[in-house]
Every structure is written in C-alpha cells, then in structure tokens.
Scaffold this active site. Structure first.
Site, PDB file in Angstrom:
ATOM      1  N   GLU A 494       0.851  -1.181   0.000  1.00  0.00           N
ATOM      2  CA  GLU A 494       0.000   0.000   0.000  1.00  0.00           C
ATOM      3  C   GLU A 494       0.897   1.245   0.000  1.00  0.00           C
ATOM      4  O   GLU A 494       1.185   1.772  -1.047  1.00  0.00           O
ATOM      5  CB  GLU A 494      -0.961  -0.049   1.198  1.00  0.00           C
ATOM      6  CG  GLU A 494      -2.180   0.796   0.941  1.00  0.00           C
ATOM      7  CD  GLU A 494      -3.414   0.362   1.718  1.00  0.00           C
ATOM      8  OE1 GLU A 494      -3.442  -0.747   2.266  1.00  0.00           O
ATOM      9  OE2 GLU A 494      -4.364   1.153   1.767  1.00  0.00           O
ATOM     10  N   GLU A 768      -1.977   0.597  13.301  1.00  0.00           N
ATOM     11  CA  GLU A 768      -3.158   0.957  12.516  1.00  0.00           C
ATOM     12  C   GLU A 768      -4.443   0.666  13.293  1.00  0.00           C
ATOM     13  O   GLU A 768      -5.370   1.463  13.289  1.00  0.00           O
ATOM     14  CB  GLU A 768      -3.158   0.126  11.226  1.00  0.00           C
ATOM     15  CG  GLU A 768      -4.397   0.329  10.364  1.00  0.00           C
ATOM     16  CD  GLU A 768      -4.278  -0.380   9.033  1.00  0.00           C
ATOM     17  OE1 GLU A 768      -3.573  -1.390   8.955  1.00  0.00           O
ATOM     18  OE2 GLU A 768      -4.889   0.098   8.061  1.00  0.00           O
TER      19      GLU A 768
HETATM   20  C1  BGC Z   1      -5.294   2.658   4.724  1.00  0.00           C
HETATM   21  C2  BGC Z   1      -5.823   3.710   5.625  1.00  0.00           C
HETATM   22  C3  BGC Z   1      -6.832   4.495   4.852  1.00  0.00           C
HETATM   23  C4  BGC Z   1      -7.962   3.540   4.618  1.00  0.00           C
HETATM   24  C5  BGC Z   1      -9.179   4.138   4.015  1.00  0.00           C
HETATM   25  C6  BGC Z   1      -6.421   1.747   4.404  1.00  0.00           C
HETATM   26  O1  BGC Z   1      -6.072   0.692   3.621  1.00  0.00           O
HETATM   27  O2  BGC Z   1      -4.213   1.992   5.248  1.00  0.00           O
HETATM   28  O3  BGC Z   1      -5.012   4.261   6.499  1.00  0.00           O
HETATM   29  O4  BGC Z   1      -7.171   5.717   5.320  1.00  0.00           O
HETATM   30  O5  BGC Z   1      -7.519   2.416   3.894  1.00  0.00           O
HETATM   31  O6  BGC Z   1      -9.906   3.271   3.276  1.00  0.00           O
END
Ligand code: BGC
Length: 980
Positions: A494, A768
């Site tokens: 990501e 997270e």
């Molecule tokens: C990210 C996040 C993001 C979110 C929103 C995730 O995969 O890591 O931090 O804001 O998706 O969909």
C-alpha cells in the site's frame, strides 16, 4: 558537449559581502543576532524553484520582550557586488517576508543578509550571509532530453536496472559545476565513480504526470581537469514498479525508465560547458537484477561493472540510448527536503526461531533497509526478509499482504563486501537472514533508517514513561511514513498518500518536524490530481487507484484542512492562496452533493474508519452514522474556507462560505440533533464532531451533548470507542466542556483499546488498529494490520497543546497560547517547539506541594499564559524566559472506596478499576466463558459494588479478594461489611 558563452555573472563561490557595506557583526547592539535566514521552507536553498523566495529569519537575543520594528535586507552576487538593498522597512514581520528584489533568474546565486531594528531602536548585527541559488526555472533551460536504453524489455515483470554513462573532458579553471537531474523511475547519479549527493530514492514520488521533481547537486568537487565520466543507475521505483493493493498495477506512469541530466560546468574565464543526456550516452544492464518498492531488490555482485561511472571504462559492449518524449513543463524543483539516510540502528538480538531460522531484532520498528558487511564465496546468495512482528517466534509476513519485502544479495567473493539495496525500502523491526556464510554477527548488519530529511522541531516528555514511549512511537510513526509522500503505512502493498490519514495527523506532524515544504509539495499534487478529477479529491495522492476517484468526507477534506494547518503552524498565508482553488473546488463539489438540503447523506463514505467496535474484516462498520460525519465535515470545511477567504481578502467568498457553513450547521442541527442536544448516533465520535465543529445551537444543547459524551466515555470504562475521525477530536472535545480528567483517563488507559495498550504490548510505533496485536500476543486476523500507521497518533497534538501547554494563538505561533493542564497524577511535563520565531517551550513540575512553571517565548513573539489552578486570567508576556512558582496540590480522583461505592466511582479511578477487574476476573474464571465481568459492571455503573457482587457466584471470596486488592492500593477507606 555544449561549450557556451558566459551563462551568468557568477565567477566566484562563497564570497561574503564586502566593500563599502558593513561586514557581518561590524555593528549592532550586543546580544541581538540573526540566527537563521531561510528561503521558503528550504533547509538548503540550492536549486530552488521560486523566483521570488520568501524570507524568514530568527532573532537571537537575551533581551526580554524583544520586538522587531523594522528590517533591512541586502543581496550580493557571488562576485561580492551588491545586487540589491531594501530601505529600512518599518515592519514587525520576520516570517515568510516577500522577496524584495528583482526575481531570481535561473541559476542565479545570491548571498543574502538581514539586520533588524527593535522597537526601542536597537539595531542588530548583520546576519551571516545565507546563500540562495535558483534552479532551472524555465522549461527552455533544459538542453537535456530524456534518454532510455535502446533495448526491448518485458515490462510485465521487474527488469534489471540499467546503467547509463558518458565521458567528457574538463578544462582547468572550473569555478562551479551543477548537476540538474531527474528520472522516470528512481536513480542514483555518479560522477567519476562517486555518488552525486546523498539522496535516497531520487527523484522521490510525486504525481508524475503532473509534477516530476528534479534535483540540483553541487558537483564542483567531483570533477577534475582532464577526462571525466558521468553515470546513473535506474530502478523501477514508483514509476513503473508495482503499486497498489490487491496485486496493484505495474507501469502506472509509463513502461520505459529514462534519465534527464544536465551537468553545467562554469569556468573562470566566464565560459561554461554543458554535458546533457542525449543520444551519445551508452547503456548496459547492471548488477540490480530486479528492484521494487514493495517486493525488494535482487542484486548480483558478480554482475558489477567496476569503474563504469569513471573515465577510461571500456563501454564498447554497451548499447545506445534513445530519446524519450516527455513534456518538460512538468519538471519542477522540490519544495521539501530529499529522502536521506538519517540513522543507523544496530541489532539488539540475533536468535534462532523455532523452525531454525536466523532472526535479527533491531529493537525498533523502522523504515529503511539493511546494510550488510560480509565475506564469503563467490555466488553465495544471502536472502533478507523483513517484518514488523514475530508470531510464534517466526517472522510474521501476513500483514505485508502481497509485498514480498525480500532483498537478495549474491556475493562476488573477493573479500569484505558491503551492500545496501538502493531502490527499495521496507517497514520492519525484524529481519530473517538466510544463506549467510557462517554465522551472522551483530556487527555485520545495520538497519539504515530513511525518510524525508526534515528538521526536527518538536519534543515532549513527562513523568509517565508509558506516555513518553507513546510519544516516541508517534515520532517513529512519522519518520516511517514521511518518505516523500505522507503515507498510511510503510510496509505492506500500500504505502499510499491516504488523504484522511494526513488530514488528522498534520497538526502533530507540523509540531514534530518542519514538514511545511514536504506538505506543500504534496498539496500541489493533490490540487493537480483533484483538478484532473473534476474537483473530487482522490482518496490517495498521488492517485494510483485505477477506479475513478470518489469523494469521501474527512479524507477529501484534507484539501481544506491541511493548508489551514500549515497556515496556523507556519504562518504561511501563501499556501492558502496557492491552494484556494483546490479548497473551493472541494467545498463546491460537496455542497453540490449535499443539495439544497445541505445534508451530505447519500453515497459512499469511509466513515469513522476502524472504530474499535468494527469487526476486523469490516473496518468501516463504525458506531457513528457516516452521513452524520459527512455533513459535519462539510460544515467544518465551509467554515474554514470562509476564514481562508477572509485571510486572503476575498470578501465576497468569505461571506458566501461562512453563510454556507451556517446553513450546513443548521441543517445538521435540524436533522441530527434533538432539541435537547442528543446527537445521532449517540456515539463519542458524533458528540466530539458536534462539539468541536460548533454544530450545536445553544448552551443548553452543548451542556446536554457534553453530559452524554462524558457518560459514554465513562460507560466505555475510559476505553477508546472512536475511529480515525473521532480519535483526534475526542480529547479536545472533553476539555472544551471542562472534562479534562476524563481526557486524561482516556490517555492513561492501558487496557485494549487505548493509546497505551500497544505500548504495554511492546509497540515502538503507532499501530493501525487499536489491537493490531491481540492481548494474547497473536496478530489481528484482519487483512489490514499495520504496525506503523500514524493516524491514531494524532493524539500527540493534544498532548503537546494541553498536557505540555503550547499551542499557537496566532498563525505561526506569533502569539503562543500557553495553558498547561496537569492531570492524571503526572508530576512534570516539558514541551519544546522550534516555531518560525525560534524556540518556544513550556515546562511544569509539581513537587512538595508547589508547582513550578517555566515558559520560553521566542523574540518577536508573545504569549498569553493561563497557569494551572490559577485565576484563569491570561497573563500576557513578551519574549524571554518566564517563571512562576506557587503552592499546588495534585488532585487525584482517589477517594476511599468501599463495597457501597458505585461502580461509576470505581471507573473514575482507573487504577482501582483495573485492579477490581483483574481481581474479579481471577476469582470468577468460570464467568469468562459466558460474559465479560467488565462489560457487566460497565452496564450497571449506577449499582454499588455490593449489589453487583450479590448477583454473582462466590461473592464472599470475591469480597475478601477485593478488599485485599483495594487495601494494597490504599483505597479501602470504609469498612465494608459484605453482608446486607
Ligand atoms: C489505509 C488507511 C486508509 C484507509 C481508508 C487503508 O487501507 O491503510 O489508512 O485511510 O484504507 O480506506
């Protein structure tokens, strides 16, 4: 080679102003000096892209209450001749002052110095001259063309990294040489075998289709008279490597790697020579067999071509290059610092896993890559795998999803070999080492920390070590995720510029580091991507998501809120002007979606992402209705846009957007707030939004909402019940209604979910998820489980402002709002921040019944101080150090407790509450299979402990155990009988 006539008037480097003008320090009041003259937000003003760079300076003086009344600025050419001088201006401005001279021309280098007058007529010494040099400001300045190796490639998979080179002659008498360079892909440029500069992963990542940065290197010292060579290695990087989740895509920006380089050499006689990329360059495949941001790098040292970037190398076996067409109007100078290696971290342990693998622990979850030093046989391959956590003693790579995060090095076998991958980075604390010749020793490996090389500007520490560790984790989270783009995470497939994440983290980020230039660049990308998407702010910037962008509240609002934060924290009104169209386009777009009813209540939303009550696989299933959040954010952004228009003197828009904000607030109130003040969805996030964004109509509604918020926070046992959107607001919302202790209870909670729970689990970064690591030590099964996400670390901003007590009361901290709030039994806290005016600080210590408060205010700034437990009247002070000392008693909510105490009283004493819970859990193990005793008690917080016990088995045993526990804590105040 182009041998050109004199291109500019610069003949000599580094001369200081001289002649008839005063020399630095030759006059001026003793004790008043100019410490730091800066241009825009550049740490190093070489190759700047601004023709009219704004100037800032910091005054250093011990004179209390120092205020600037005027300034004078002079600019000298490198020949020492005066190029410009302002008259002595009457101005108190010292931050981002307009460029007072003729615009810089491309390559122009000036030495600039400043002196200032104080309000009482003191004049400072002249500052040391600060150099500024413009880069290539016009497309026409580029004589170079992009060139790409003339070979066919299978770009459906990673390809070997090309090397490009050419040789050239240099005459005697070089005065200056600059390399202007960029690439489609990532590059490392070399001159005569030496890397040009210390940048990592140049040219960094921007929205390449709109903006591609070039770098300027001073390479004067790398050239010599005679034959020279220039070379560059290229890698796929963000340009054509795989980007995006669920497999991502390759070749997003193009499928050919290419180099654009222009080496300009100036001679004493005024002539110059240019070496530029063109069809005379040669190309070959180098030792990098494959490189990828997510997957890692594979390097075969046997394929090295010794001397390839030095003169005399035989490149007859190399192939030619071809021109590659690309609009050079997209090439821009960077506004932020480059990525650099900022720290080396040694292993803390090397162990063997249960399956027999060698695992190296660096003790810190960090971002960068490994540097190895090894001696072995030719052809041996060492494999390095990276991960943030271990599970069952083995490297846990599941959270990386499809990122392989694996580097491979094959030895050439000729002695000691040192290697570090060039064109990748990983987020890791642990590395698994395979194929090492012999046994790997701690001295053989170093983790090389890489991130945008911003200046550290903020610090915090207090008497609670867990809070200090939390703060450290926030700092590391920022370091790991400020690698040219503000990313969500640095490890899995990501690593994208998620708008919502930086929207909430920007206040914290701008305190910890000077990220003004960094975020200015990102905002320019945001505006460019948004314009291309018809006003929709993409969820990620740079946008690599293949689907058409969709608007989402709190994420898209980054367009308005991030520039506002930069204005507040750096005093940068210019960013508001630059981003105004972007802000307006966003608010207009959402207003259209909200329609005449002014309610954004349809369509996609991410909502209060990662509310802890959401199941691991459905992170958007929050307690709070996403449309409540969406309309709240429209009100917020419309309000800020109105204020921005006001700052910019756009009266009509100011009135229009403030009116819009009122309409949205009214609509919100009518639809989502009961007349008494209960807010849909009766969740902490909903109340935090309503209170913080001013969505309640009157004092009565506010009072009621505050009461509900506090009740919910208490009912949750001071556990976190908010997601990405509510979490950054909840502590301020509580403080705004006088519930400072409740905010502290949330901060010091250690049970999951809470800010300190990860700390108790050994976290060294912000996670997270509240429970990325579950209490039993296993990794959260959710597909999205990063251990390095800064969003939930946004609480640090509250910690700086409220616990430390330092906040901006005027843009750029021209005026400080100093209001420390001791709480939760803390006995001291210290916060320091290098504001645009200089170092500001606040420290408080409670000892022996007294509190000492020390405040430092930088010159040319002032502060409004409200002392803890004081009269509440602001004390206005000027620059200098200020000190207060007075009797003070820590108020702890530690009342004696008994069986007759209400459960709510236990909840309000977190230490006692945790002890009670632990004791009950221990004595009622059978209950655990059916229900959680904590939840039962939370739902019955208006009962006494005695009443609760009477409904449970083994009441007498539990009573005795509770009595012992609370006695040990010093809370057993009243003799409880235990019987009715
Ligand atoms: C990210 C996040 C993001 C979110 C929103 C995730 O995969 O890591 O931090 O804001 O998706 O969909």
């Amino acid at each position: 080679m182009i041998k050109a006539e004199e291109r500019d008037t610069m003949t000599q480097e580094g001369m200081t102003p001289q002649g008839s003008t005063p020399r630095a320090g030759a006059e001026g009041a003793p004790g008043v000096t100019i410490a730091d003259v800066r241009f825009e937000h550049h740490r190093d003003a070489l190759g700047v892209g601004e023709a009219r760079p704004r100037l800032s300076w910091i005054v250093a003086t011990t004179t209390a209450g120092w205020r600037q009344a005027g300034y004078e600025i002079e600019a000298y050419g490198t020949d020492g001749r005066l190029r410009g001088r302002t008259s002595r201006g009457q101005s108190d401005q010292s931050v981002l002052v307009h460029w007072p001279f003729a615009p810089l021309s491309s390559r122009e280098r000036l030495m600039v110095r400043v002196r200032v007058w104080s309000v009482d007529g003191q004049v400072s010494a002249w500052s040391e001259p600060s150099p500024i040099e413009a880069g290539l400001l016009h497309t026409g300045d580029w004589a170079a063309q992009f060139v790409t190796p003339a070979w066919e490639e299978d770009t459906t998979r990673p390809q070997p990294g090309p090397l490009l080179r050419r040789e050239f002659d240099v005459d005697a008498g070089v005065t200056k040489a600059r390399l202007y360079v960029t690439a489609l892909g990532v590059y490392e440029a070399q001159l005569n075998g030496v890397p040009a500069g210390d940048h990592v992963l140049g040219p960094g990542w921007t929205s390449y289709n709109h903006r591609l940065c070039y770098q300027t290197f001073d390479v004067t010292g790398l050239l010599h008279e005679g034959r020279n060579a220039i070379g560059a290695m290229l890698g796929d990087g963000w340009y054509r490597g795989r980007m995006g989740f669920e497999g991502g895509r390759r070749n997003i920006y193009g499928d050919r790697l290419a180099l654009l380089a222009q080496l300009e050499i100036n001679y004493e006689d005024g002539t110059s020579a240019w070496i530029v990329t063109d069809e005379t360059w040669r190309a070959a495949r180098g030792p990098i067999l494959a490189s990828d941001i997510y997957d890692g790098e594979t390097y075969d040292a046997r394929m090295e071509l010794p001397g390839w970037s030095a003169p005399g190398y035989d490149d007859r076996g190399w192939v030619g290059v071809q021109r590659l067409e690309r609009d050079l109007a997209t090439i821009v100078a960077p506004s932020g610092p480059p990525v650099r290696r900022t720290e080396l971290v040694a292993p803390v342990a090397i162990t063997t896993s249960p399956s027999g693998r060698t695992i190296v622990d660096f003790g810190q979850n960090l971002v960068g890559r490994l540097r190895l030093t090894v001696r072995g046989e030719v052809g041996q391959t060492i494999t390095l795998r990276h991960a943030e956590v271990l599970e069952h003693g083995e490297l846990c790579t599941r959270p990386l999803r499809l990122a392989k995060a694996t580097d491979r090095y094959t030895l050439w076998g000729g002695g000691v070999e040192t290697w570090e991958p060039r064109f990748t980075f990983h987020g890791f604390r642990y590395a698994e080492v395979e194929g090492w010749p012999g046994e790997v020793q701690a001295g053989d490996l170093r983790a090389v920390v890489c991130h945008s090389d911003m200046e550290r500007t903020g610090w915090f520490e207090c008497s609670d070590e867990l809070i200090n560790q939390l703060h450290q984790n926030v700092v590391w989270g920022m370091r790991g995720n400020f690698l040219d783009v503000p990313t969500d995470c640095p490890q899995r497939d990501e690593r994208l510029g998620w708008t919502g994440d930086i929207q909430v983290f920007a206040p914290t980020a701008s305190f910890l580091y000077d990220c003004a230039g960094f975020l200015t660049s990102w905002l320019a990308d945001l505006a460019a991507e948004q314009a291309a998407a018809g006003g929709v702010v993409p969820l990620v910037v740079p946008n690599v998501v293949p689907m058409p962008p969709i608007p989402a509240a709190a994420w898209g609002d980054a367009a308005v809120i991030v520039p506002w934060v930069l204005y507040q924290r750096y005093g940068n009104a210019g960013i508001l002007a630059e981003q105004f169209e972007s802000m307006r386009a966003w608010v207009d777009l959402v207003t259209g979606l909200a329609g005449d009813e002014r309610l954004w209540d349809k369509g996609f939303q991410l909502g209060d992402w990662l509310d802890p009550s959401a199941p691991p696989d459905r992170p958007g299933d929050a307690r709070t209705d996403p449309h409540v959040l969406a309309t709240a954010y429209l009100a917020r952004s419309a309000q800020l846009l109105g204020q921005v228009a006001g700052v910019l003197g756009r009266a009509e828009e100011e009135a229009r957007y403030l009116r819009l904000a009122n309409q949205v607030r009214d609509a919100f109130n009518a639809e989502y707030v009961t007349p008494a003040g209960r807010v849909l969805s009766d969740s902490e996030t909903a109340y935090a939004l309503a209170l913080q964004f001013g969505l309640l109509k009157n004092a009565e509604q506010r009072r009621h909402a505050a009461k509900r918020l506090v009740a919910l926070v208490r009912e949750s046992g001071y556990h976190i019940s908010t997601g990405f959107v509510g979490t950054p607001l909840i502590s301020d919302a509580l403080c705004s209604v006088g519930e400072v202790e409740a905010a502290f209870h949330l901060l010091i909670q250690r049970e999951c979910p809470s800010w300190l729970y990860p700390v108790t689990m050994g976290a060294t970064t912000i996670w997270e998820r509240w429970d990325s690591l579950l209490p039993d030590g296993s990794v959260n099964p959710g597909k999205m489980t990063s251990f390095n996400h800064y969003a939930l670390g946004a609480v640090a901003d509250w910690v700086h402002r409220k616990v430390g007590g330092l906040a901006p009361a005027a843009p750029g901290y021209r005026k400080l709002d100093v209001r420390p709030r001791p709480g939760a039994g803390l006995t001291h806290a210290r916060v320091q921040h290098i504001t645009p005016y200089g170092l500001a600080g606040c420290a408080w210590t409670i000892e022996a019944g007294r509190i000492e408060v020390e405040v430092e205010v930088p010159p040319n700034a002032m502060a409004s101080v409200i002392l803890p437990a004081g009269s509440g009247t602001p004390i206005e002070v000027g620059s200098g150090r200020h000190h207060w000392s007075y009797p003070y008693h820590i108020e702890l909510s530690r009342h004696p407790l008994s069986l007759d105490s209400m459960i709510s009283e236990f909840i309000d004493d977190p230490e006692a509450w945790t002890a009670v819970l632990n004791t009950m859990r221990k004595h009622l193990p059978a209950l655990a299979g059916h229900m959680d005793i904590g939840t039962i008690m939370l739902h019955n917080s208006n009962m006494t402990l005695k009443q609760v016990l009477s409904h449970l088995p083994h009441a007498e045993e539990s009573r005795l155990a509770l009595e012992a526990t609370l006695t040990a804590l010093g809370r057993w105040g009243v003799e409880g009988t235990g019987s009715e």
